[in-house]
Write a protein that holds these residues in place. Sequence first.
Motif, mmCIF file in Angstrom:
data_model
loop_
_atom_site.group_PDB
_atom_site.id
_atom_site.type_symbol
_atom_site.label_atom_id
_atom_site.label_comp_id
_atom_site.label_asym_id
_atom_site.label_seq_id
_atom_site.Cartn_x
_atom_site.Cartn_y
_atom_site.Cartn_z
ATOM 1 N N LEU A 412 0.857 -1.183 0.000
ATOM 2 C CA LEU A 412 0.000 0.000 0.000
ATOM 3 C C LEU A 412 0.894 1.234 0.000
ATOM 4 N N ILE A 413 0.786 2.025 -1.047
ATOM 5 C CA ILE A 413 1.596 3.229 -1.192
ATOM 6 C C ILE A 413 0.669 4.432 -1.141
ATOM 7 N N LEU A 414 0.746 5.177 -0.060
ATOM 8 C CA LEU A 414 -0.090 6.365 0.090
ATOM 9 C C LEU A 414 0.615 7.565 -0.524
ATOM 10 N N SER A 415 -0.158 8.483 -1.057
ATOM 11 C CA SER A 415 0.416 9.708 -1.606
ATOM 12 C C SER A 415 1.123 10.483 -0.497
ATOM 13 N N ALA A 416 2.344 10.922 -0.791
ATOM 14 C CA ALA A 416 3.103 11.724 0.177
ATOM 15 C C ALA A 416 2.870 13.214 -0.027
ATOM 16 N N SER A 417 1.969 13.571 -0.925
ATOM 17 C CA SER A 417 1.718 14.985 -1.220
ATOM 18 C C SER A 417 1.083 15.690 -0.022
ATOM 19 N N THR A 418 1.632 16.850 0.306
ATOM 20 C CA THR A 418 1.069 17.668 1.391
ATOM 21 C C THR A 418 0.839 19.102 0.924
ATOM 22 N N TYR A 419 0.741 19.306 -0.407
ATOM 23 C CA TYR A 419 0.441 20.643 -0.898
ATOM 24 C C TYR A 419 -0.941 21.065 -0.415
ATOM 25 N N SER A 420 -0.995 22.116 0.365
ATOM 26 C CA SER A 420 -2.231 22.653 0.964
ATOM 27 C C SER A 420 -2.803 21.734 2.036
ATOM 28 N N GLN A 421 -2.783 20.423 1.777
ATOM 29 C CA GLN A 421 -3.324 19.454 2.728
ATOM 30 C C GLN A 421 -2.823 18.070 2.370
ATOM 31 N N ARG A 422 -2.910 17.137 3.304
ATOM 32 C CA ARG A 422 -2.531 15.765 3.004
ATOM 33 C C ARG A 422 -3.498 15.160 1.995
ATOM 34 N N ASP A 423 -2.919 14.449 1.041
ATOM 35 C CA ASP A 423 -3.711 13.850 -0.030
ATOM 36 C C ASP A 423 -4.318 12.529 0.455
ATOM 37 N N THR A 424 -5.452 12.138 -0.120
ATOM 38 C CA THR A 424 -6.101 10.876 0.236
ATOM 39 C C THR A 424 -5.893 9.803 -0.825
ATOM 40 N N SER A 425 -5.074 10.061 -1.833
ATOM 41 C CA SER A 425 -4.866 9.091 -2.913
ATOM 42 C C SER A 425 -3.964 7.947 -2.456
ATOM 43 N N SER A 426 -4.146 6.791 -3.083
ATOM 44 C CA SER A 426 -3.332 5.628 -2.729
ATOM 45 C C SER A 426 -3.247 4.674 -3.909
ATOM 46 N N ASN A 427 -2.212 3.823 -3.868
ATOM 47 C CA ASN A 427 -2.052 2.726 -4.820
ATOM 48 C C ASN A 427 -1.700 1.473 -4.044
ATOM 49 N N CYS A 428 -2.317 0.365 -4.375
ATOM 50 C CA CYS A 428 -1.989 -0.925 -3.773
ATOM 51 C C CYS A 428 -1.483 -1.813 -4.902
ATOM 52 N N LEU A 429 -0.153 -2.085 -4.904
ATOM 53 C CA LEU A 429 0.472 -2.696 -6.065
ATOM 54 C C LEU A 429 1.395 -3.848 -5.692
ATOM 55 N N PRO A 430 1.491 -4.845 -6.568
ATOM 56 C CA PRO A 430 2.490 -5.900 -6.402
ATOM 57 C C PRO A 430 3.797 -5.482 -7.052
ATOM 58 N N GLY A 431 4.815 -6.346 -6.965
ATOM 59 C CA GLY A 431 6.003 -6.194 -7.776
ATOM 60 C C GLY A 431 5.803 -6.953 -9.076
ATOM 61 N N ALA A 432 6.614 -6.636 -10.102
ATOM 62 C CA ALA A 432 6.421 -7.238 -11.425
ATOM 63 C C ALA A 432 7.739 -7.771 -11.972
ATOM 64 N N LEU A 433 7.722 -9.021 -12.426
ATOM 65 C CA LEU A 433 8.868 -9.631 -13.077
ATOM 66 C C LEU A 433 8.696 -9.477 -14.587
ATOM 67 N N ILE A 434 9.668 -8.771 -15.202
ATOM 68 C CA ILE A 434 9.579 -8.413 -16.612
ATOM 69 C C ILE A 434 10.645 -9.178 -17.397
ATOM 70 N N GLY A 435 10.233 -9.818 -18.478
ATOM 71 C CA GLY A 435 11.174 -10.602 -19.274
ATOM 72 C C GLY A 435 12.168 -9.767 -20.043
ATOM 73 N N ARG A 436 11.782 -8.539 -20.411
ATOM 74 C CA ARG A 436 12.689 -7.661 -21.128
ATOM 75 C C ARG A 436 12.299 -6.203 -20.884
ATOM 76 N N LEU A 437 13.278 -5.449 -20.461
ATOM 77 C CA LEU A 437 13.140 -3.996 -20.261
ATOM 78 C C LEU A 437 14.193 -3.330 -21.118
ATOM 79 N N THR A 438 13.797 -2.358 -21.925
ATOM 80 C CA THR A 438 14.717 -1.736 -22.868
ATOM 81 C C THR A 438 15.409 -0.542 -22.247
ATOM 82 N N LEU A 439 16.740 -0.634 -22.099
ATOM 83 C CA LEU A 439 17.570 0.468 -21.629
ATOM 84 C C LEU A 439 18.221 1.136 -22.853
ATOM 85 N N THR A 440 18.122 2.457 -22.911
ATOM 86 C CA THR A 440 18.610 3.172 -24.102
ATOM 87 C C THR A 440 19.945 3.855 -23.871
ATOM 88 N N LEU A 441 20.263 4.248 -22.650
ATOM 89 C CA LEU A 441 21.562 4.838 -22.339
ATOM 90 C C LEU A 441 21.752 4.916 -20.837
#
Length: 441
Positions: A412-441
């Motif tokens: 559970l990742i809560l928004s750390a934004s405190t501009y004017s007030q604490r934010d109520t947004s959140s994300n609940c996420l897993p980790g992801a195993l990726i077979g290929r990620l493209t690095l350009t530099l």
Amino acid sequence: MSHQAQFTALVQWLQGAITPQERFTLSYNAEASDFIRFNHAKVRQAGHVQQASVDFKLIDDGRHANLNLTLSGDGDVDRQRLSEALHQLRETLTLLPEDPYLLLNEDDWQSSNVQDQPLPDSAHVVGQIARLGEGLDLVGIYAAGQLYRGFASSNGALGWHQANSFNFDWSLFHENGQAVKANYAGHAWSDEAFARRFNLAREQLAFLGHPSHTLAPGQYRAYLAPAALEEIIGMLCWGGFSAQSLADKTSPLQRLYSGDLALNPLVSLDEQVSGSLSPAFSGEGYRRSDLSLVVDGAARDQLVGSRSAAEYGLTANGAGWGESPSALSMKGGSLALDEVLQKLGTGLYISNLWYLNFSDRSAGRMTGMTRFATFWVEDGKIKAPVSTMRFDDSVYSLLGSALEELTTERELILSASTYSQRDTSSNCLPGALIGRLTLTL
């Protein structure tokens, strides 16, 4: 006087102050929050914030205007401020044209949700942080407290929401200037869970002292920790699920919603309002319920605000400004956390990403940088930190053809934004195993 009583009193006064042809909406926002700043694992600044405000909209014959007022907590003073705002808005409305996309909710709905889990004692939290961080260069901010949201309209709609939460956002710095960034947030503090999260960061910190491993541009297997995946999901929320963006063909998920492309069947994304910090009603006065945005890799629901509903003949479902998710939840998979390195084999373990932007918005392609604790893994074991690299890849690969597994455990990742007030947004996420990620530099 409690926050709810304060809000109710203002609504009752306003009901009696408007004329029969006038209508109003009143949104209430308040918090009682502790903020504690750490440096070198010691408290450097501590404070408590109590504040409340209302957003007052007056409507008359298709014209509308609004003001935001800071409340004092004194009933007489706040009623006077609201009275002055009413007078000012009446004068403003005479200067405005009718709004063709104004769509008010006529329902007199009622909603109340009070999440009153006891918050951790701040002194106890400080003690735990100081104990685990002793001898480390720890910097971070701890924020915790009650959040209050309310809504009322002249039609009789009335909503109230209270949620308690804490959020500790911190980094551990190595003497060479590298750092591990970590977060622990939620509704109920657990010394054991915090210790596990902290010890993981401490283990990663030790690896930052090893000589860096240099990578050439190319495609690599990668594991994206939840915080790294959040950056990618966050980019998709920039219009990805928005009815407005989909209608004007600017959504980065345009091809997903048109059915031309799909994500991996492992991917299911919900707007999980129930049980979240986010209220079950919008500032426009529409009730919000759980939505299935992506199901088994295919697009389903959109986020529809009232203006999009009016312009495109849709049904409003309580989406707020920008029609972005505020309580996003991604379904987990079958990969155990203690098997991540083994399943990765040889590749990149990426804790964080940053500076993301779209490189081709219509194709869902984005670019960004690795950040903080990114490690080179060989044969299931961390070998060395990796210097900052740039990636450029499509969501239809990262969460599509290249996605292999998602972790069972989610963060559970809560928004750390405190501009004017604490934010109520959140994300609940897993980790992801990726077979290929493209690095350009």
